[in-house]
Design an enzyme around this catalytic site. Structure first.
Site, PDB file in Angstrom:
ATOM      1  N   ASP A  93     -52.632  11.640  31.857  1.00 28.83           N
ATOM      2  CA  ASP A  93     -53.986  12.069  31.501  1.00 28.83           C
ATOM      3  C   ASP A  93     -54.056  12.307  29.993  1.00 28.83           C
ATOM      4  OD1 ASP A  93     -54.806  11.745  34.072  1.00 28.83           O
ATOM      5  OD2 ASP A  93     -55.206  13.869  34.453  1.00 28.83           O
ATOM      6  N   TYR A 127     -59.007  11.601  28.412  1.00 24.25           N
ATOM      7  CA  TYR A 127     -60.164  11.949  29.246  1.00 24.25           C
ATOM      8  C   TYR A 127     -61.413  11.188  28.814  1.00 24.25           C
ATOM      9  CZ  TYR A 127     -57.450  15.401  31.690  1.00 24.25           C
ATOM     10  OH  TYR A 127     -56.493  15.999  32.477  1.00 24.25           O
ATOM     11  N   ASN A 187     -54.320   9.878  36.456  1.00 21.83           N
ATOM     12  CA  ASN A 187     -55.518   9.344  37.108  1.00 21.83           C
ATOM     13  C   ASN A 187     -56.638   9.036  36.115  1.00 21.83           C
ATOM     14  OD1 ASN A 187     -55.321  12.330  37.120  1.00 21.83           O
ATOM     15  ND2 ASN A 187     -57.475  12.222  37.764  1.00 21.83           N
ATOM     16  N   HIS A 235     -55.573  20.042  43.458  1.00 19.39           N
ATOM     17  CA  HIS A 235     -54.689  18.902  43.763  1.00 19.39           C
ATOM     18  C   HIS A 235     -53.563  19.261  44.728  1.00 19.39           C
ATOM     19  CE1 HIS A 235     -56.924  16.856  40.710  1.00 19.39           C
ATOM     20  NE2 HIS A 235     -56.509  17.646  39.760  1.00 19.39           N
ATOM     21  N   HIS A 251     -51.331  16.957  35.832  1.00 17.13           N
ATOM     22  CA  HIS A 251     -52.408  16.842  36.816  1.00 17.13           C
ATOM     23  C   HIS A 251     -53.083  18.171  37.123  1.00 17.13           C
ATOM     24  CE1 HIS A 251     -54.785  14.501  39.470  1.00 17.13           C
ATOM     25  NE2 HIS A 251     -54.196  14.828  40.608  1.00 17.13           N
ATOM     26  N   HIS A 254     -54.131  21.775  36.111  1.00 16.02           N
ATOM     27  CA  HIS A 254     -54.357  22.346  34.784  1.00 16.02           C
ATOM     28  C   HIS A 254     -53.909  23.802  34.730  1.00 16.02           C
ATOM     29  CE1 HIS A 254     -57.626  19.048  34.299  1.00 16.02           C
ATOM     30  NE2 HIS A 254     -56.399  18.573  34.311  1.00 16.02           N
TER      31      HIS A 254
END
Ligand code: FE2
Length: 509
Positions: free
Chosen positions: A221, A224, A258, A353, A380, A382
């Site tokens: 990631d 963003y 992702n 998640h 993933h 946070h």
């Protein structure tokens, strides 16, 4: 009892270890009565018992910057001066063992040159390499000209200066190659995940740059940019300029997350990872991988395996076949430290998640135990979380062995998805804290792993605390391979209230 006390030092928080060190010094001084010796010895044993108890959920609450991206006209995204000047400069390791570097950059107006001039001397550039240029479109965005240039045959442990671009628009940087792959090589890695481009991201990056880290293990990631539906490429560009302050000078080892998938068929963009794959190169072929999304490198005394949470990984898929082969290639006599990177954590007690890493855990965890991986880093989620050494490999659906167990052959799982992106913090942990979870806190920050030699490393998590870097979770690690060669270790069953924690999470989701 002695064995238990010794084992606990393998992953003991530094503050606790200091207590033991002081006691040990007292014994050696010869000034203590038998009573005080007994008292001190008892404290050591109590300490090791305490270590075996439940984990810690930090209640720290900070006043944070808002979770919004820094405006594009901010100096954090400054465009370098000069016509077609190279921007978004970044480097990564270019081979298996650290004697090559891939230099990448973007020229905004025209292709220009893909050459890199480099030298070990301050007096002129006596080497050069020729790279390649590419570009791409994404819906209505057209990228600049993206250059990737491999420079190889470098000397170990050497500073190189390098120059890219032409004439008055050229720019100069430098990097330091790692020491030769060697079991005793000391080296410091930083670990950053889910960074984004907010003021919290900037705080994380600036704190990392004060840490002495020599290479970043990035756990997915990146920018963003995918949160911008129509002009996302602009935010890929701004992120490239944002991280240049560090990644132009030291390699970042890339893991895909992702937010790099960018599967948007409604916009006519159905090729996954398109912007990421154009912009961020990896040395995947050097480890005989068939995809830039999973690969391995060796650096100093570490063997680093990068996995893709968003590519097929079940039995007989290319990633599964590759990992099976790569684990055979790991030579702990040369690289004692075995580190795995992935985006989705396998052990996570945050509502965010939750269980998303379970499918990969079911496939790969047994290999991590078999090959005695030291650390598995993920992002993933946070928030920050560190596990105890646990495994859940005995579970086979019907045998009822459904609880993770203490397992000294298992790696420590660390989630560092707290880089500071615009989605904000994941603060909803499950309660009670599951027994596999040693420490967790919902704050922004980064980690550092200081490998000292083939047996010991210092690990820290550093919280961003309103402008300051605060060392918050610290552990001394004893190498899994060199340690476990001494003796095997009994497994210990975790308490059953883990199940309650799982139910609590399901009801909260
Ligand atoms: Fe993610």
């Amino acid at each position: 009892m002695f064995r238990n006390s010794f084992e606990s030092t393998w992953t003991r928080p530094l503050a606790e270890l200091n207590t033991q060190v002081k006691c040990t010094v007292m014994f050696q001084s010869g000034h203590w009565s038998p009573f005080y010796k007994f008292l001190s010895f008892s404290l050591i044993l109590l300490d090791s018992v305490r270590f075996g108890s439940a984990g810690t959920t930090s209640s720290f609450v900070r006043s944070e910057w808002p979770s919004v991206d820094i405006p594009l006209d901010n100096e954090a995204f400054a465009i370098p001066k000069g016509y077609n000047a190279p921007e978004q400069v970044h480097i990564t390791q270019g081979d298996y063992d650290g004697k090559a570097v891939i230099v990448s950059w973007v020229t905004p107006a025209e292709p220009g040159t893909s050459e890199v001039f480099y030298a070990t001397s301050e007096n002129g550039y006596d080497h050069h390499a020729e790279g390649k240029v590419t570009n791409y479109t994404f819906y209505n965005y057209k990228s600049g000209y993206i250059h990737h240039c491999l420079i190889d045959g470098l000397e170990y442990d050497t500073k190189y200066n390098y120059k890219i671009g032409k004439d008055s628009s050229s720019r100069e940087f430098w990097f330091h190659t790692p020491p030769k792959v060697d079991p005793g090589a000391a080296y410091t890695f930083g670990i950053i995940g889910d960074l984004g481009q907010t003021f919290n991201s900037l705080s994380t990056l600036e704190h990392y740059m004060q840490s002495g880290g020599q290479t970043v293990l990035f756990v997915g990631d990146l920018s963003y940019a995918d949160r911008y539906e129509y002009d996302n490429g602009i935010r890929w560009d701004s992120w490239g300029r944002f991280i240049e302050r560090n990644v132009a000078y030291q390699p970042w080892i890339w893991t895909v997350g992702n937010h790099e998938i960018e599967y948007k068929p409604v916009l006519g963009e159905s090729a996954p990872f398109k912007p990421y794959l154009h912009r961020y190169a990896t040395p995947y072929m050097a480890s005989e991988s068939s995809s830039p999304l999973w690969y391995a490198i060796r650096r100093a005394s570490a063997h680093i395996i990068v996995l893709s949470s968003y590519s097929p990984f079940v039995k007989y898929t290319p990633q599964w076949l590759w990992l099976r082969s790569e684990l055979h290639r790991v030579d702990r006599e040369k690289t004692p430290w075995l580190i795995v990177l992935m985006h989705v954590p396998m052990y996570n007690s945050n509502g965010a998640h939750y269980m998303e890493g379970e499918s990969m855990r079911a496939v790969f965890e047994k290999w991590f135990i078999k090959y005695k991986a030291d650390l598995v880093f993920a992002g993933h989620v946070h928030a920050y979380e560190r596990s105890h050494r646990v495994s859940n490999i005995r579970y086979n659906i019907t045998n009822g062995e459904r609880f993770p167990m203490r397992d000294e052959s298992a790696p420590i799982y660390i989630t560092v998805g707290d880089g500071g992106n615009q989605e904000g913090l994941a603060s909803k942990f499950s309660y009670p804290q599951p027994d596999y979870s040693a420490f967790r806190e919902a704050s922004y920050g980064h980690s550092t792993l200081e490998i000292k030699n083939q047996t010991h490393a210092f690990y820290h998590w550093n919280r961003n605390d309103d402008g300051k870097k605060v060392l918050t979770d610290s552990v001394i690690l004893f190498n899994q391979y060199w340690g476990s060669n001494m003796e095997t270790h009994p497994r210990r069953r975790l308490k059953k209230h883990h199940l309650k924690a799982v139910h609590g999470l399901h009801s909260a989701m």
